[in-house]
Write an enzyme that holds these catalytic residues in place. Structure first.
Site, PDB file in Angstrom:
ATOM      1  N   SER A  42       0.798  -1.225   0.000  1.00 57.64           N
ATOM      2  CA  SER A  42       0.000   0.000   0.000  1.00 57.64           C
ATOM      3  C   SER A  42       0.830   1.275   0.000  1.00 57.64           C
ATOM      4  O   SER A  42       0.313   2.356  -0.285  1.00 57.64           O
ATOM      5  CB  SER A  42      -0.948   0.017   1.205  1.00 57.64           C
ATOM      6  OG  SER A  42      -0.228   0.148   2.411  1.00 57.64           O
ATOM      7  N   LYS A 119       1.049   4.483   6.994  1.00 57.64           N
ATOM      8  CA  LYS A 119       0.535   5.307   5.900  1.00 57.64           C
ATOM      9  C   LYS A 119       1.199   6.674   5.975  1.00 57.64           C
ATOM     10  O   LYS A 119       1.932   6.997   6.909  1.00 57.64           O
ATOM     11  CB  LYS A 119      -0.983   5.492   5.999  1.00 57.64           C
ATOM     12  CG  LYS A 119      -1.800   4.208   6.091  1.00 57.64           C
ATOM     13  CD  LYS A 119      -1.843   3.444   4.792  1.00 57.64           C
ATOM     14  CE  LYS A 119      -2.696   2.180   4.929  1.00 57.64           C
ATOM     15  NZ  LYS A 119      -2.667   1.358   3.692  1.00 57.64           N
TER      16      LYS A 119
END
Length: 278
Positions: A42, A119
């Protein structure tokens, strides 16, 4: 008798040494640095599956999330940070707190599952965040984008979870070249980083998200292959992340394994030793 006594003392000393080592390791992981191995794609191409790094816990101060989580399924060990420090949870405060900066790569606990996620911090408290035709808008203004060619990788199973990458030029066969469009995104504070795009999808067109006070908005750099704050917690996403759920900042990759285990040193990527995370 003397021999038995000496043997007994040796066992006691060994146990004490092990206990001290565990305590020291626990204090180190709680206060300073926590090891983290990248399990998914991701955050490509900033972080690859198999990158091994240490999370700087001193960067933003301490909360219940700073306590270590230890999970070893094969040994039946499942100790969660909330099990150890759950009594500190709920006030959304931190000790020796320091505000995260937009663009930081951050490890945090998922607000619902408690799993560790990594993230990029995109939205600060009070910000309005929206995706319009695949372009990030912050407070009503589109971020600056610059074309940066293609990101290329081989289409094959990656990491211990044997995940296959998504390809813009897909579907492709095993061993074929898998490509994604790469751009350089510049955030309002001047932080530049790569993002990848694969295809048009729902996450490229979103409503306006207004980040609540004391919360943050995170997104993956591999924009079309990331479960992040664009997806509400009610349907399995990350949503807004409370300040107290932040674990720390990822600053540098120590080494990286392209194989199924970080112990397979013959699969280590030579170009990623001590690589700075931007």
């Amino acid at each position: 008798m003397a021999a038995k006594s000496e043997a007994g003392n040796a066992i006691v000393e060994t146990i004490k040494t092990v206990v001290y080592a565990v305590l020291i390791a626990g204090v180190f992981r709680t206060l300073f640095f926590q090891p983290f191995w990248i399990p998914s794609g991701s955050m490509k191409d900033t972080l690859l599956i198999g990158d091994f790094l240490f999370v700087n816990k001193m960067a933003y101060g301490y909360s219940y999330a700073s306590c270590p989580t230890v999970r070893v399924p094969r040994l039946g060990i499942n100790i969660d940070a909330e099990d150890l420090c759950g009594f500190l949870k709920g006030d959304n405060e931190r000790v020796l707190a320091s505000e995260p900066q937009r663009g930081d790569v951050v490890v945090f606990r998922h607000p619902v599952s408690g799993a560790d996620f990594i993230k990029r911090l995109i939205g600060l408290p009070g910000d309005e965040i929206q995706m319009v035709d695949g372009v990030l808008h912050i407070n009503g203004k589109a971020v600056e984008l610059e074309d940066a060619g293609q990101f290329e990788e081989v289409f094959k199973a990656q990491g211990p979870e044997r995940l296959y990458p998504r390809c813009e030029n897909g579907p492709v066969g095993e061993g074929a070249l898998c490509t994604k469009t790469r751009q350089i995104e510049t955030l309002p504070n001047g932080v530049k980083h790569d993002i990848l795009n694969i295809a048009r999808q729902a996450s490229d067109q979103t409503p306006i998200y207004t980040v609540p006070e004391g919360h943050y908005f995170f997104m993956g750099d591999n924009r079309d292959n990331s479960t992040d704050s664009r997806v509400p917690q009610s349907i399995g996403g990350v949503g807004y992340v409370p300040f107290e759920n932040i674990v720390g900042r990822a600053d540098r990759i120590m080494f990286s394994s392209a194989g199924r285990s970080m112990l397979f040193f013959w699969t280590w990527r030579a170009d990623r030793f001590f690589k700075r995370i931007d």
